[in-house]
Scaffold this motif. Structure first.
Motif, mmCIF file in Angstrom:
data_model
loop_
_atom_site.group_PDB
_atom_site.id
_atom_site.type_symbol
_atom_site.label_atom_id
_atom_site.label_comp_id
_atom_site.label_asym_id
_atom_site.label_seq_id
_atom_site.Cartn_x
_atom_site.Cartn_y
_atom_site.Cartn_z
ATOM 1 N N TYR A 277 0.745 -1.082 0.070
ATOM 2 C CA TYR A 277 0.143 0.029 0.011
ATOM 3 C C TYR A 277 0.926 1.377 0.030
ATOM 4 C CZ TYR A 277 -3.075 3.867 1.529
ATOM 5 O OH TYR A 277 -3.825 4.918 1.854
ATOM 6 N N VAL A 278 1.896 1.301 0.815
ATOM 7 C CA VAL A 278 2.696 2.647 0.906
ATOM 8 C C VAL A 278 3.387 2.763 -0.279
ATOM 9 C CG1 VAL A 278 4.723 3.454 2.222
ATOM 10 C CG2 VAL A 278 2.663 2.566 3.444
ATOM 11 N N THR A 279 4.207 1.738 -0.844
ATOM 12 C CA THR A 279 4.874 1.729 -1.818
ATOM 13 C C THR A 279 3.899 2.465 -3.151
ATOM 14 O OG1 THR A 279 6.291 0.050 -1.265
ATOM 15 C CG2 THR A 279 6.391 0.553 -3.382
ATOM 16 N N HIS B 226 2.517 5.848 -2.735
ATOM 17 C CA HIS B 226 3.755 6.957 -2.621
ATOM 18 C C HIS B 226 4.184 7.217 -4.145
ATOM 19 C CE1 HIS B 226 8.005 8.628 -2.090
ATOM 20 N NE2 HIS B 226 7.133 9.373 -1.286
ATOM 21 N N ARG B 227 4.178 6.068 -5.014
ATOM 22 C CA ARG B 227 4.631 6.490 -6.211
ATOM 23 C C ARG B 227 3.461 6.956 -7.147
ATOM 24 N NH1 ARG B 227 8.972 7.813 -6.612
ATOM 25 N NH2 ARG B 227 8.404 8.366 -4.503
ATOM 26 N N ALA C 23 1.328 11.565 -10.113
ATOM 27 C CA ALA C 23 0.157 12.501 -9.985
ATOM 28 C C ALA C 23 0.944 14.077 -10.255
ATOM 29 C CB ALA C 23 -0.916 12.345 -8.941
ATOM 30 N N GLU C 24 1.587 14.309 -9.000
ATOM 31 C CA GLU C 24 2.350 15.476 -8.746
ATOM 32 C C GLU C 24 2.863 15.835 -10.022
ATOM 33 O OE1 GLU C 24 3.680 16.625 -4.077
ATOM 34 O OE2 GLU C 24 4.769 15.178 -5.418
ATOM 35 N N PHE C 25 3.790 14.914 -10.521
ATOM 36 C CA PHE C 25 4.570 15.199 -11.870
ATOM 37 C C PHE C 25 3.657 15.492 -12.922
ATOM 38 C CE2 PHE C 25 7.586 14.770 -15.156
ATOM 39 C CZ PHE C 25 8.906 15.172 -14.665
ATOM 40 N N LEU C 26 2.714 14.851 -13.313
ATOM 41 C CA LEU C 26 1.745 15.103 -14.283
ATOM 42 C C LEU C 26 1.041 16.300 -14.127
ATOM 43 C CD1 LEU C 26 0.578 11.487 -14.955
ATOM 44 C CD2 LEU C 26 2.241 12.748 -16.186
#
Length: 581
Positions: free
Chosen positions: A409-411, A414-415, A420-423
């Protein structure tokens, strides 16, 4: 500068008439898509090309024409200089803005333009960029004393002529303007590839993270593309009832002649002027660190001033991003090293900023100060799971165990959040993949060297140095950069580490595959017990695909040197043997 001053008499009216953006002629003629007025456009472009040719010819001959030396005595002084690291102050006012004859071709007044080469002597430390900025602040205070100062790096140009007006609107705001010490624009680059092969845009940091600064007292000073209030750079503390009379400032007159100013200002740029003065400590940019901009901005905020982050739709300033991997890694090593030095110095945000700036702002500064320390966790992730896999030691829960869910879940989240931030910030999926790769490369090389060099300096075993990132490359390197091929092409300890870690994870993945396929009955048990470790190694192998390509398959000059290939294989095999036996 003299050629630019002459060309500006034609160029500035042209820009005003046709609303040219960007006002850098090199950038404009490189990107102009349509002709505003064919005849006038060709005429101005020819003037620019002629100017470039004269500059290049003078550079090749290494001699300024005689008629120019006669017109400008400052240039003649270079004839008596034996080294650029050992010379007197050379100062020349190329355009005197107070002179009624300093006008363009349409009769509009031109701004003052000054050429300054500060004094340098081998026995005196010149303090790099900070020393240069402080000399400029002092000399400009005598010649113009303008209340607002803009500084940009030498490889940057103005891409938006409205940045000055926008910044002045902030400084002159009737309610909050008198609180603002500086206005910072993001550092943007014009030579980025579509998928940002070296992650140089720092788009998430500049478009999202810096907004966290902005909401808690203001962004840090980034060293370029920044409008400063002169008083704040000279150490003035903010006063609650502080008010600026802009009309009074504008009405100031200077009576000295240009030649008198040239002679009297030279002492302000001398090597000995700062002795026993607050310059470099309480005044000007701070000395003693490779990231003088960050500590200077933080000290301004600790003096009670606030800052503003201005990110217009059209970028304010554009510069040149590194186009080789080594340039990129060296640049980040310098940044990370300087930031960590600050954390262990009296300028540590948690100490220096205590009760001076908000706690949230102290914590934001601290996260960047600890960049280099991230190398320890990253090295653990890259090395230990792989070696434990070869030895048969499980580090994660079994795939069949419910305890594997938190890890997955965390992995995944987080990715996914990172993507989403980058896009959202305008990047591409391949750009995000490249960003993850460079993230790994920086943390295992740049941050590692920065961390241990900082520790050595704290123990007194190393002296402060300043590495300038080269931005000039030959045609082959530029061509590979445009093709988005990573440029390795040089022997470096950083590449030895990258190649060794890549080979180590490759051997770990091959060893795990061999163990899983030797016995069909054991296959499911191995995958169940070591599934997450195998997956981690495979992810690292995928990230390092360009490294394997450069080690074994590429034939161009950008491939890994043969010596790096041999060393990486030997070091990786030794590590595997030590882990297994």
């Amino acid at each position: 500068m003299l050629e630019a001053a002459n060309f500006s008499k034609t160029w500035l009216p042209f820009c005003k008439k046709f609303q040219v953006e960007s006002t850098s002629p090199e950038a404009y003629f490189r990107t102009a898509s349509e002709l505003v007025n064919v005849q006038e456009w060709l005429s101005v472009k020819k003037l620019y090309e002629d100017m470039k040719m004269r500059i290049e010819t003078t550079t090749k001959l290494n001699q300024i024409p005689e008629y120019i030396q006669k017109q400008h005595k400052g240039f003649r002084e270079w004839d008596f200089v034996s080294s650029k690291h050992d010379h007197q102050t050379i100062l020349q006012i190329l355009i005197d803005g107070r002179d009624t004859n300093a006008v363009d071709i349409e009769g509009n007044p031109l701004p003052t333009l000054v050429y300054l080469a500060r004094e340098k002597r081998p026995q005196y430390h010149h303090h790099f960029k900070a020393g240069s900025m402080n000399a400029l602040i002092r000399v400009s205070s005598k010649i113009t004393n303008a209340p607002i100062i803009l500084n940009v790096d030498c490889d940057m140009y103005s891409n938006n002529s409205k940045t000055i007006k926008s910044s002045l609107c902030i400084f002159m705001d009737e309610e909050k303007g008198d609180e603002i010490g500086y206005v910072q624009f993001p550092q943007c680059f014009y030579n980025l590839t579509k998928n940002e092969i070296y992650g140089s845009s720092l788009r998430v940091l500049l478009q999202l993270e810096v907004l966290g600064f902005d909401a808690n007292g203001g962004p840090s000073y980034m060293g370029s593309g920044c409008f400063h209030r002169r008083e704040t750079l000279c150490g003035k503390k903010y006063e609650k009832n502080y008010k600026v009379d802009w009309k009074k400032i504008n009405d100031k007159k200077v009576s000295e002649t240009a030649s008198f100013l040239e002679e009297t200002c030279k002492v302000l740029a001398s090597c000995t002027f700062e002795h026993n003065t607050p310059w470099g400590k309480e005044m000007g940019l701070k000395y003693g660190t490779p990231v003088e901009d960050v500590v200077t901005g933080m000290s301004i905020q600790c003096n009670g001033w606030k800052s503003i982050y201005l990110n217009p739709e059209r970028e304010g300033f554009l510069g040149v991003a590194p186009i080789t991997l080594l340039q990129n890694l060296v640049q980040h090593k310098r940044w990370a090293e300087g930031e960590l030095q600050l954390f262990f110095s009296r300028y540590c945000p948690l100490l220096y900023g205590h009760r001076k700036i908000p706690l949230k702002l102290q914590l934001i500064y601290s996260t960047y100060k600890l960049w280099a320390a991230n190398c320890l966790a990253t090295w653990y992730i890259v090395v230990v799971p792989c070696l434990c896999l070869l030895k048969g030691i499980s580090l994660f829960p079994k795939i069949s165990s419910p305890w594997v869910l938190p890890f997955v879940y965390v992995t995944f989240v987080h990715r996914a959040y990172s993507l989403a931030e980058f896009l959202w910030c305008g990047g591409t999926f391949r750009g995000w993949c490249n960003d993850q790769r460079i993230w790994l490369f920086k943390r295992t090389t740049s941050y590692l060297f920065a961390f241990f060099e900082t520790i050595l300096k704290l123990l007194g075993h190393s002296q402060l140095n300043f590495v300038v990132t080269a931005k000039v490359a030959d045609e082959d390197v530029s061509k590979r950069y445009d093709q988005e091929l990573i440029e390795f092409g040089a022997a470096s300890p950083m590449f030895d580490i990258l190649a060794t870690l890549a080979m180590l994870n490759l051997f770990g993945s091959l060893g795990a595959s061999k163990k899983a396929t030797m016995d069909a009955d054991q296959d499911s048990k191995v995958l169940d017990q070591f599934g997450l470790q195998i997956l981690l190694c495979l992810v690292l192998v995928t990230i390092n695909l360009p490294v394997y390509q450069a080690l074994f398959f590429r034939k161009d000059n950008g491939k890994m040197p043969t010596s790096v290939m041999y060393k990486s294989i030997v070091f990786a095999l030794l590590a595997c043997m030590l882990a297994m036996y």
